[in-house]
Design an enzyme around this catalytic site. Structure first.
Site, PDB file in Angstrom:
ATOM      1  N   GLY A  89       0.769  -1.239   0.000  1.00  0.00           N
ATOM      2  CA  GLY A  89       0.000   0.000   0.000  1.00  0.00           C
ATOM      3  C   GLY A  89       0.796   1.282   0.000  1.00  0.00           C
ATOM      4  N   CYS A 122      -6.695  -9.018  -1.422  1.00  0.00           N
ATOM      5  CA  CYS A 122      -5.940  -7.806  -1.101  1.00  0.00           C
ATOM      6  C   CYS A 122      -6.601  -6.651  -1.837  1.00  0.00           C
ATOM      7  CB  CYS A 122      -4.492  -7.975  -1.548  1.00  0.00           C
ATOM      8  SG  CYS A 122      -3.455  -6.506  -1.366  1.00  0.00           S
ATOM      9  N   THR A 148      -5.583  -3.598  -2.173  1.00  0.00           N
ATOM     10  CA  THR A 148      -4.608  -2.843  -2.956  1.00  0.00           C
ATOM     11  C   THR A 148      -4.297  -3.551  -4.263  1.00  0.00           C
ATOM     12  OG1 THR A 148      -3.621  -1.937  -0.935  1.00  0.00           O
ATOM     13  CG2 THR A 148      -2.304  -1.835  -2.939  1.00  0.00           C
ATOM     14  N   CYS A 173      -9.100  -3.071   4.091  1.00  0.00           N
ATOM     15  CA  CYS A 173      -7.853  -3.831   3.944  1.00  0.00           C
ATOM     16  C   CYS A 173      -8.008  -5.086   4.782  1.00  0.00           C
ATOM     17  CB  CYS A 173      -6.656  -3.001   4.418  1.00  0.00           C
ATOM     18  SG  CYS A 173      -5.090  -3.919   4.472  1.00  0.00           S
ATOM     19  N   HIS A 212      -5.968  -6.917   6.251  1.00  0.00           N
ATOM     20  CA  HIS A 212      -5.166  -6.927   7.482  1.00  0.00           C
ATOM     21  C   HIS A 212      -5.920  -6.330   8.663  1.00  0.00           C
ATOM     22  CE1 HIS A 212      -1.761  -7.446   4.656  1.00  0.00           C
ATOM     23  NE2 HIS A 212      -1.088  -7.917   5.694  1.00  0.00           N
TER      24      HIS A 212
END
Length: 253
Positions: A40, A70, A72, A180, A182
């Site tokens: 990112g 993902c 991104t 995101c 994560h």
């Protein structure tokens, strides 16, 4: 069947968890590009090269479908991937539409990586639901690094989030989008620091449902041939211990 799941790092394990719930009979190969995480904050042409290298790695191991887990990577390369390869490919995007629908006439705050927020794909996503006036965005690259470093200590994460969120009057917002993969590791921490009226939304379940529907439309019989095997690679090297660590964390969320 064998499904590939790809992310810049360990964020996509949150998508793998949903896939194991909805499509438990399939075989999965997970590729975490840990040698190049985070995506990112990098140049998008550089990231595009990493993405295609990872996908070729998965193809050489016999995948029949791919989840780009993902946001991104999806914003940068999903169109090119679909034009290059013929098998089913599903990407991730911030769940802006459901967030707007559930915002109860309040604003929406999208949390993502800086590169996702800068991309035209994100602006188009907001424009499609005519929400330019109510959608704000915030990059949280540090949260990716914390997840990759297995740092989940509230004494570290809470001050970071409070500092990053301090410019926003959260009373004005009805929904918070985790844009995101994560960030899902920190859902419980977000719940501790945001007002109770704010709903937290992510796109993981919707992505896996889309995968299942796409497989059925493409003529695949889900759950008919797989054994539920999971193979985890960190930038080309098997790393089953790392997978177990993060799956164990997700059991607690």
């Amino acid at each position: 069947m064998r499904i590939g799941i790809f992310d810049s790092g360990v964020g996509g394990i949150t998508v793998l968890k949903e896939a194991l719930n909805l499509l438990p009979g399939e075989d999965y190969i997970y590729y975490a590009d840990t040698a190049n995480v985070p995506y990112g904050t990098k140049d998008k042409n550089e990231v595009r090269q990493y993405i295609f290298k990872a996908v070729e790695f998965l193809i050489n191991r016999g995948i029949e479908a791919l989840v780009v887990a993902c946001n991104t990577a999806t914003s940068i390369a999903i169109k090119d991937l679909r034009e290059t390869y013929q098998f089913p490919i599903v990407g991730m995007e911030p769940a802006v539409k459901p967030a707007v629908e559930r915002s109860r006439n309040k604003k929406v705050l999208v949390l993502a990586t800086p590169l996702t927020i800068r991309e035209e794909k994100f602006r188009n996503l907001v424009s499609r639901v005519k929400a330019e006036d109510i959608v704000d965005s915030l990059g949280l690259p540090g949260l990716v690094e914390y997840a990759e470093g297995f740092v989940f200590d509230e004494n570290i994460i809470i001050p970071y989030l409070k500092d990053r969120l301090s410019p926003f009057n959260l009373q004005e917002y009805g929904t918070l989008v985790l844009g995101c993969t994560h960030f899902l590791y920190f859902r419980d921490i977000f719940n501790k620091i945001i007002p109770d009226h704010i709903d937290i939304i992510d796109g993981n379940k919707g992505t896996v449902r889309h995968l299942k529907n796409l497989l059925l439309q493409s003529g695949f019989k889900t759950g008919s041939e797989g054994s539920g095997e999971i193979i985890f690679y960190s930038s080309g090297k098997k790393d089953e211990r790392r997978l177990k660590k993060y799956l164990d964390i997700l059991k607690e969320i």
